[in-house]
Write an enzyme that holds these catalytic residues in place. Structure first.
Site, short mmCIF file in Angstrom:
data_model
loop_
_atom_site.label_atom_id
_atom_site.label_comp_id
_atom_site.label_asym_id
_atom_site.label_seq_id
_atom_site.Cartn_x
_atom_site.Cartn_y
_atom_site.Cartn_z
N CYS A 1 0.82 -1.22 0.00
CA CYS A 1 0.00 0.00 0.00
C CYS A 1 0.85 1.27 0.00
CB CYS A 1 -0.96 0.00 1.19
SG CYS A 1 -0.14 0.31 2.75
N CYS B 1 0.75 3.83 1.99
CA CYS B 1 1.25 4.30 3.28
C CYS B 1 2.48 3.50 3.72
CB CYS B 1 0.16 4.31 4.36
SG CYS B 1 -0.56 2.74 4.79
#
Length: 144
Positions: A53, A55
């Site tokens: 992902c 993040c």
């Protein structure tokens, strides 16, 4: 040459793995490696649940890298990759109770006990510098 989906995914995530392995974080690829490592660890151990992902790329891995530049840091550095080594990740999560599964996430253990945990929701809306600060504070508290 026809490339399988699995080999494509491995090629795609390799740079994400190297964000951590190039700074000395060792990969745990099997549930047996996870159990052996976490059950027999002495001193302090950092475990990063890596993921694909945004993040993880923008905040988690850079935050970990920055924190590991601190003079005080854990004795042992490990990672499992959620969505890649699924069984190893599932085994690692057994040691993170009472926290729910979260990736990316970062766990600090001292003498086999979980002493600090950063969940995904504590990574998503924070900068790499903020995560590094959180980790270095935990390192100063638990790794001396």
């Amino acid at each position: 040459m026809v490339m399988s989906f699995d080999s494509y995914m491995r090629d795609m995530v390799q740079p994400m793995r190297e964000d951590l392995t190039r700074i000395g974080v060792k990969e745990l690829l099997t549930p047996e490696q996870v159990a052996e490592t976490l059950e027999n660890a002495e001193g302090t151990l950092l475990l990063v649940i890596n993921s694909v992902c945004g993040c993880a790329a923008g905040q988690c891995r850079p935050g970990v890298a920055k924190a590991l530049q601190n003079e005080v840091k854990p004795d042992h550095l490990y990672t499992v990759f959620a969505g890649q080594e699924k069984e190893a990740t599932a085994k690692a999560r057994e040691y993170l109770a009472p926290y729910p599964p979260s990736s990316p996430s970062i766990a600090l253990f001292k003498d086999g006990q979980l002493v600090h945990f950063i969940q995904r929701h504590q990574i998503e809306d924070r900068s790499a510098d903020m995560i590094a600060g959180d980790l270095t504070d935990a390192f100063e508290k638990y790794c001396k």
